[in-house]
Design an enzyme around this catalytic site. Structure first.
Site, mmCIF file in Angstrom:
data_model
loop_
_atom_site.group_PDB
_atom_site.id
_atom_site.type_symbol
_atom_site.label_atom_id
_atom_site.label_comp_id
_atom_site.label_asym_id
_atom_site.label_seq_id
_atom_site.Cartn_x
_atom_site.Cartn_y
_atom_site.Cartn_z
ATOM 1 C CG HIS A 1 107.191 -22.789 -27.837
ATOM 2 N ND1 HIS A 1 107.863 -22.112 -28.838
ATOM 3 C CD2 HIS A 1 106.834 -23.993 -28.369
ATOM 4 C CE1 HIS A 1 107.895 -22.871 -29.932
ATOM 5 N NE2 HIS A 1 107.283 -24.020 -29.672
ATOM 6 C CG ASP B 1 111.231 -27.443 -32.509
ATOM 7 O OD1 ASP B 1 110.481 -27.646 -31.528
ATOM 8 O OD2 ASP B 1 110.850 -26.819 -33.528
ATOM 9 C CG ASP C 1 107.052 -23.241 -33.358
ATOM 10 O OD1 ASP C 1 107.907 -22.629 -34.022
ATOM 11 O OD2 ASP C 1 107.197 -24.409 -32.956
HETATM 12 FE FE FE Z 1 108.997 -25.491 -33.424
HETATM 13 ZN ZN ZN Z 2 106.680 -25.586 -31.157
#
Ligand code: FE
Ligand code: ZN
Length: 256
Positions: free
Chosen positions: A55, A59, A132
């Site tokens: 995504h 980060d 995530d």
């Molecule tokens: Fe993340």
């Molecule tokens: Zn994320």
């Protein structure tokens, strides 16, 4: 044979290096930063050929352009977020198979944390790179999706073989586990897992990867059928999406 190397990065991120020994193809999943990736590539004398992004968050794509500039690698990422993935070359989506050397990754669309989030499942290697979306004893926050979307996304993972290793993108396990115990204190597997997790963290060791079987047994976000969890979040007898939504909302405000 797919070799998987786990690299800690930033505060609590994990970056994964994947090397296909028969072709030399080498991918990095979600390069948060370039430093640890370049050091490991040099140490193993591997040449980076691919970036696989789950995504668009910084980060997870932070080192895309730097690594592409240095290595000329191909960047693979979510079609639904093509405009938000720096340097994207190959957009992929649900049901696609992406060949990385002789290894093949099946792509799942898993919206919820972000609207374009995808996951990569290497069936032969029994490895899931879920970014995530699913964490050890937790799941991602719903920044751009509904509880119903996230529940549907997590269901794709829950259907994978129990031995599948879950390579998530953050070391959030101990804090996730505290909330899991808060909502399901009578889960023996969970209590036992937390003993192991606390030991690992006290030694400074990673708790990731886990397995799908571990998560089905202990992750409250995969367990809306638990009467204890239903009671804890005030949704006794309600449907899975309602219980999941309340469990996620409870975690957002949990200070344990
Ligand atoms: Fe993340
Ligand atoms: Zn994320």
């Amino acid at each position: 044979m797919l070799q998987i190397i786990q690299l800690p990065a930033l505060e609590d991120n994990y970056i994964y290096l994947l090397n296909d020994s028969s072709t030399g193809a080498t991918a990095v999943v979600d390069p948060a930063e370039a430093g640890p990736v370049l050091a490991e590539l040099q140490r193993r004398t591997w040449k980076l050929t691919h970036i696989l992004n789950t995504h668009h968050h910084g980060d997870h794509v932070g080192a895309n352009l730097e690594l592409k500039k240095l290595t000329g690698c191909t960047i693979v990422g979510p079609r639904a977020d093509a405009d938000r993935i720096p340097g994207l070359d190959v957009p992929v989506g649900d049901g696609d198979f992406y060949a990385m050397g002789s290894a093949s990754a099946r792509v799942f669309d898993v919206p919820g944390h972000t609207r374009g989030h995808i996951a990569y499942y290497f069936e032969a290697a029994q490895a899931l790179f879920c970014g995530d979306t699913l964490f050890a004893m937790g799941c991602g926050r719903l920044f751009e999706g509904t509880p119903a979307q996230m529940w549907h996304s997590l269901g794709k993972f829950a259907a994978l073989p129990g031995a599948t290793r879950v390579y998530c993108a953050h070391e959030y396990t101990e804090s996730n586990g505290r909330y899991a115990l808060h909502v399901e204190p009578d889960n023996v597997a969970l209590t036992e897992r937390m003993v192991q997790v606390r030991k690992l963290r006290a030694d400074g060791r990673p708790t990731v990867p886990s397995t799908i079987a571990d998560e089905l047994a202990t992750n409250p976000f995969l367990r809306p059928h638990s009467a204890t969890i239903q009671r804890s979040v005030g949704k006794s007898g309600e449907d899975a999406v309602s219980v999941f939504a309340a469990t996620r909302a409870g975690k957002d405000s949990f200070r344990g």
